[in-house]
Design an enzyme around this catalytic site. Structure first.
Site, mmCIF file in Angstrom:
data_model
loop_
_atom_site.group_PDB
_atom_site.id
_atom_site.type_symbol
_atom_site.label_atom_id
_atom_site.label_comp_id
_atom_site.label_asym_id
_atom_site.label_seq_id
_atom_site.Cartn_x
_atom_site.Cartn_y
_atom_site.Cartn_z
ATOM 1 N N ASP A 183 0.841 -1.184 0.000
ATOM 2 C CA ASP A 183 0.000 0.000 0.000
ATOM 3 C C ASP A 183 0.886 1.247 0.000
ATOM 4 O O ASP A 183 1.866 1.317 0.751
ATOM 5 C CB ASP A 183 -0.876 -0.037 1.260
ATOM 6 C CG ASP A 183 -1.880 1.093 1.290
ATOM 7 O OD1 ASP A 183 -2.698 1.173 0.359
ATOM 8 O OD2 ASP A 183 -1.840 1.907 2.236
ATOM 9 N N GLU B 242 1.751 0.276 -4.939
ATOM 10 C CA GLU B 242 1.292 1.563 -5.460
ATOM 11 C C GLU B 242 2.477 2.520 -5.481
ATOM 12 O O GLU B 242 2.887 3.013 -4.431
ATOM 13 C CB GLU B 242 0.213 2.141 -4.542
ATOM 14 C CG GLU B 242 -1.074 1.350 -4.501
ATOM 15 C CD GLU B 242 -2.105 2.018 -3.597
ATOM 16 O OE1 GLU B 242 -3.222 2.281 -4.071
ATOM 17 O OE2 GLU B 242 -1.805 2.288 -2.422
#
Ligand code: CA
Length: 638
Positions: free
Chosen positions: A330, A359
């Site tokens: 994340d 990400e």
């Protein structure tokens, strides 16, 4: 909370206080030992409790820990204390605080107290023979992004343990019309991996009550499964046993398990690590303000040696103890590249096939050392074996996610056609390595694909939304790189509240908005869309040409073809050159409202996909030309 501006990032501090070996509590072979990193403490005790419930005063005893090397404290005894709960009492500047163990492997309800655990007691039968499903390269993965609770909580599925780990792996589940649901349905769809939204303990859901909902990006205990997914969150062992059971059964059914991990921030700065070494875990400015690139209030200082170790240890622990097949980081753009590369190196020693991606967004964060480089898209060449989400293709397909009225290529908007072409070749502006690109159309964030199409195209009919959804899928599944799809995208998942309003961020929206509605499979258009995705997955698996391993191979084999209508994107792939079973494959996308005639070479072609469906084994033979219907895709092989 003291937010000491101590110079934790100095070479002196790191040299003196970096400890490289195992931390936490180890309980096996009739022995129990503890090691805590707490360099600033004057005194540390380990406090034992009967239960894991922090509201009950059931202290059994406490033992003073001894100061040891590099800022660590130790205590050990010659007996197994399996099942006893514990906290550390740390004293800094004469102030004493109770804190959970950052390295806790088991916890009681709501993750307030750690539990001593002999992990050998938590393994499912035959766990040592557990085998992960194999994929040759990242490009072979078809990843299904799923939330544990969403999968089986709806009344339309006959799960024995609705919303729990144990029902994710239940076979024989059906919807109320008797159609396959749950795991059997996923096997039918053909995905290779489930990527779960966070499975580790998070803070927001009260585990003592039923019915709470959260995605789980609010980490509390990094090395423990979330309690609300277990059948008994009070007993620290149950969640561990049940999560392992789920993984074992998924593996037995040929499905790999990827975990979403959230090391870039914690639920709040009350995090146990921050109580034990105040201010060390985070990027805190001289004025005491916390860096907030994540938007969650407290960016993790991954560049500090003992934070880096904590993250690397945690990923390794999940890989070894739980047989996890991949990790999705994340907001990876907040983590430094040295930490990410160390994870890759350490993971390779365990299992080089483990998939790592994240990400790579460019976020504004205040790192605590000079020269720190972050794991964002523009630094991807500095990372080894780690892929990133391709938001360029996502937005080009369906429109910019930040603007409700922005639509994309599937709605015949040519604004970002260039990014469609780049996406197909796994060649976004930031890399051309297909094994570093995660192509996707939608995920848990933002509106679902169905809702985005509906919102951004005023007066669009249901029929046309379905057509555009299928076209998006065909583009995605014929693109190079890794493939990730949002759970339910293949059955036109929508997230609307009771009033029918779109829910863009459904993190707290509950089951009504979030659950997978299995009965929709009974409706023709939904079933057709499922079959369409299933066909695309099967076709992709059969053809090497959609899963090429290098930029070099892609540039040699994949050629775009001009069409008289500039909105049509068309390309062919030389199958012989890339080791495909076919000689040549041709793919075209027609987002227009008119039919478009494609001119083909004079050989005999087999149609494998058109507006009517996907036919992995071929629909019909054609020669010379083919008319592609409005808002549809076309695939043919020879
Ligand atoms: Ca929890």
């Amino acid at each position: 909370m003291t937010t000491t501006c101590y110079n934790y990032s100095s070479d002196d501090f790191e040299k003196k206080y970096t400890y490289g070996k195992q931390l936490g509590c180890i309980c096996n072979n009739g022995k129990t030992s503890f090691r805590l990193w707490a360099p600033l403490c004057e005194c540390v005790s380990v406090v034992f409790y009967k239960s894991g419930d922090n509201s009950i005063n059931d202290e059994i005893s406490r033992e003073k820990m001894q100061r040891d090397v590099n800022g660590t404290w130790i205590y050990s005894c010659d007996k197994s204390m399996d099942g006893i709960y514990y906290l550390y009492e740390v004293t800094i500047n004469n102030e004493s605080t109770l804190a959970c163990d950052p390295y806790a492997k088991a916890v009681g309800v709501n993750g307030e107290r750690a539990m001593i655990i002999d992990l050998t007691t938590t393994d499912p039968e035959n766990w040592n023979n557990d085998k992960s499903p194999l994929v040759n390269t990242y490009a072979d993965a078809v990843i299904y992004e799923l939330h544990v609770r969403d999968f089986t909580i709806d009344k339309s599925i006959n799960a024995e343990y609705p919303g729990k780990f144990l029902s994710v792996c239940e076979t024989g589940l059906v919807n109320s019309s008797g159609e396959k649901a749950g795991l059997d349905y996923l096997k039918d769809l053909g995905i290779t991996h489930i990527h779960f939204l966070p499975l580790s303990d998070y803070a927001t859901v009260n585990e003592a009550e039923d019915g709470g909902y959260n995605w789980g990006y609010d980490p509390k205990n990094y090395n423990v499964p979330e309690g609300s997914y277990s059948t008994d969150p009070f007993d620290g062992k149950v969640r561990i046993k049940e999560m392992k059971e789920m993984i074992y059964k998924l593996h037995q059914n040929g499905v790999g398990v990827i975990m979403d991990v959230v090391y870039n921030h914690t639920y709040d700065s009350n995090f146990c690590f921050n109580k034990i070494v105040p201010g060390y875990f985070y990027r805190i400015n001289a004025d005491g303000s916390y860096s907030d690139g994540s938007g969650c209030g407290n960016d993790t200082a991954t560049e500090r040696s003992m934070v880096r170790k904590f993250i690397v240890d945690s990923v390794k622990y999940w890989a070894v103890e739980y047989h996890i097949d991949g990790f999705r980081f994340d907001l990876m753009g907040l983590i430094d590249i040295d930490t990410m590369n160390e994870i890759r190196e350490e993971i390779n020693k365990i299992n080089p096939d483990i998939i790592l991606y994240g990400e790579g967004w460019d976020l504004n964060t205040d790192v605590t050392k000079e020269g720190v480089k972050l794991a964002k898209q523009s630094n991807i060449n500095l990372l080894n074996g780690i892929a990133m989400f391709n938001d360029d293709l996502r937005d080009a397909l369906k429109g910019n996610i930040f603007f409700d009225d922005s639509n994309g290529y599937i709605s015949n908007n040519m604004k970002e056609k260039e990014n469609i072409i780049r996406g197909i070749a796994a060649n976004p502006t930031w890399t051309n390595d297909p094994l570093k690109v995660v192509n996707f159309t939608s995920c848990h964030d933002n509106n679902t694909l169905f809702d985005k199409i509906e919102m951004s195209n005023p007066d669009i009919t249901f029929k046309k939304i379905v057509e555009q959804n299928k076209l998006a899928a065909l583009i995605e599944f014929t693109s190079q790189g890794m493939i990730l799809m949002h759970a339910g995208e293949e059955i036109l998942r929508t997230k609307k509240d009771v009033k029918g309003n779109y829910v863009e961020d459904s993190v707290r929206a509950g089951d009504f908005v979030n659950s997978i509605k299995w009965d929709s499979l009974h409706i023709k258009e939904y079933r057709d869309t499922f079959e369409y995705y299933k066909g695309l997955i099967s076709l992709r698996k059969q053809h090497e040409c959609f899963r090429m391993k290098s930029a070099d191979l892609i540039s040699k084999c994949l050629k775009f073809i001009e069409h008289s209508n500039n909105n049509v994107v068309m390309f062919k792939i030389n199958g012989e050159l890339c080791g495909d079973r076919s000689k040549e494959i041709i793919v075209a996308y027609n987002p227009c409202d008119s039919s478009e005639e494609l001119k083909l070479s004079d050989e005999t072609w087999t149609v494998c996909a058109d507006k009517s469906g996907v036919y992995p084994d071929g629909k019909c033979s054609i020669r010379g030309s083919y008319t592609v219907e409005p808002v549809s895709g076309f695939i043919a092989i020879r």
